[in-house]
Every structure is written in structure tokens, then in C-alpha cells.
Design an enzyme around this catalytic site. Sequence first.
Site, mmCIF file in Angstrom:
data_model
loop_
_atom_site.group_PDB
_atom_site.id
_atom_site.type_symbol
_atom_site.label_atom_id
_atom_site.label_comp_id
_atom_site.label_asym_id
_atom_site.label_seq_id
_atom_site.Cartn_x
_atom_site.Cartn_y
_atom_site.Cartn_z
ATOM 1 N N CYS A 131 0.729 36.514 121.284
ATOM 2 C CA CYS A 131 1.443 35.324 120.798
ATOM 3 C C CYS A 131 1.578 34.345 121.951
ATOM 4 O O CYS A 131 1.918 34.730 123.065
ATOM 5 C CB CYS A 131 2.826 35.717 120.278
ATOM 6 S SG CYS A 131 3.784 34.313 119.685
ATOM 7 N N HIS A 173 0.905 36.431 111.070
ATOM 8 C CA HIS A 173 1.595 36.247 112.350
ATOM 9 C C HIS A 173 2.181 34.830 112.428
ATOM 10 O O HIS A 173 3.362 34.657 112.756
ATOM 11 C CB HIS A 173 0.628 36.501 113.513
ATOM 12 C CG HIS A 173 1.233 36.258 114.861
ATOM 13 N ND1 HIS A 173 1.527 37.276 115.737
ATOM 14 C CD2 HIS A 173 1.615 35.109 115.474
ATOM 15 C CE1 HIS A 173 2.079 36.760 116.828
ATOM 16 N NE2 HIS A 173 2.134 35.439 116.695
ATOM 17 N N GLU A 174 1.360 33.826 112.103
ATOM 18 C CA GLU A 174 1.842 32.436 112.183
ATOM 19 C C GLU A 174 2.900 32.169 111.115
ATOM 20 O O GLU A 174 3.896 31.480 111.369
ATOM 21 C CB GLU A 174 0.675 31.446 112.035
ATOM 22 C CG GLU A 174 -0.436 31.596 113.067
ATOM 23 C CD GLU A 174 0.058 31.615 114.507
ATOM 24 O OE1 GLU A 174 1.129 31.048 114.794
ATOM 25 O OE2 GLU A 174 -0.620 32.229 115.350
ATOM 26 N N HIS A 177 6.397 33.034 112.004
ATOM 27 C CA HIS A 177 7.097 32.037 112.831
ATOM 28 C C HIS A 177 7.870 31.048 111.957
ATOM 29 O O HIS A 177 8.920 30.554 112.365
ATOM 30 C CB HIS A 177 6.099 31.246 113.692
ATOM 31 C CG HIS A 177 5.651 31.968 114.931
ATOM 32 N ND1 HIS A 177 6.514 32.337 115.929
ATOM 33 C CD2 HIS A 177 4.415 32.378 115.327
ATOM 34 C CE1 HIS A 177 5.834 32.934 116.903
ATOM 35 N NE2 HIS A 177 4.555 32.980 116.564
HETATM 36 ZN ZN ZN Z 1 3.050 33.812 117.647
#
Ligand code: ZN
Length: 216
Positions: A131, A173-174, A177
Site C-alpha cells: 500500500c 484493496h482500493e 480505503h
Molecule cells: Zn492502499
Amino acid sequence: MFGKQQQKEPFPREELPPHEGPSLDAGPYAPEGFDKRPQKLGVVNYPHPALRAENKLVTEFDGRLKQLVFNLFETMYAVGDGIGLAAPQVGVNLRLMVYNPQLSDKTQETVFVNPKIVAFSSSKDRKEEFCMSFPRMSGTVERPIWIEVEAVDWTGTPFSRRIEGFEARLFQHEYDHLDGIVFPDRMTANGKLKVQGSLNFLVSDYKRNYDMEPAL
Ligand code: ZN
């Protein structure tokens, strides 16, 4: 409404004229002028509070949003090994994320505005992730191997996609966020133990650089 498949047209990268007037409403951590002119933005590291703040739905689809998308890609490419970036990682608390798993091929630039995961596989796999907000750190995360996604593009046009394999992991993953979730949150207790030293280092680094309370 969401039946249309995303066209694999590249993000239109021509530069926009500088924009005057107010920026998009992106919360208290957004840097000055982040959507007004072409620029590389600063990536915030854990435990900056922008990574844990609420991300608002994008409601205005104008030149400012396009400039912000452009700047997210410029920021991602500038760091070198980044292949995905979510807006909160540059302090912009909007539901917007970009990625490009093929950094050398700009036709693979992918933009999701206001994305939602509407279905996912029950089968999962475990792979190593990195990340941009956790430099020099990696860890194993378990995730569904495919997902179905609804979103709009930078013009506000809805699309839906089924995403598999490595791209499904990158998307998730994004997407995390946008919900204030960072990848150590998804590690096993044992996995988190292995990265605890790196997390402690990031926290002390943050405290040296900011007066704001860290958001662990
Ligand atoms: Zn990340």
C-alpha cells in the site's frame, strides 16, 4: 441502469485549463487547489486521519473531477511502484479510486467513482499486498477471488463490471480505503504481529511530522 459494460477507452489525459473558484467539497484534509491544476499530490501515510475519515459520494462531475483523476494518476506514477490509489490517500475524502496494473500502458487506466461491490465469490485466496500509505511494508490478506461492481465513470455515466483475479484484489484493496479500512485491518492476528514493528515506525514518523492526533 447498470447494464452497460465499461468501455475500455483510456482516461482522456489532455490537460485542462486551470480552474478558478472553489474546489470540490472533499473534507478538512484536502490540500489547497488539489483539483485546480495539473500536479502531483502528496500521499499521506498511516496513521494520518484522512485514511480513517468518512468519504463523501462524488456529486459534481465537471472539470475539477477530471483534474483530480488526472492528478491521482500523476501521483501514483510519480511514486514508481504504485499501481492503485484511492482519493483519501491524498487527503481528499471522496469516493473515488484509480488503478493501472500495467503501468507502462496508459490505455489500462481505470477509474471508479462512487463504486459499490454488489456481489462477491464465497471462495477466497490469500496473497501479499502492498500500500502506498504503508511504505516498505507488505502483508498477506484474504479476499474473494471475484467481485461484481457498480460505479460511475468520471462523466457520471453508470457502468457495471465483473472483476477477477489480481484486478479483483487490487479493486478490493482500493475500495477498502473508501470505507476507511486499511490492509492491516484485514490481516490475521499472526500476520499483524509480523508487521507491528513497521506500524510502530509509521506511528512515530507521523508523530514527528504532525500535530494532529493519529488515527490508528
Ligand atoms: Zn492502499
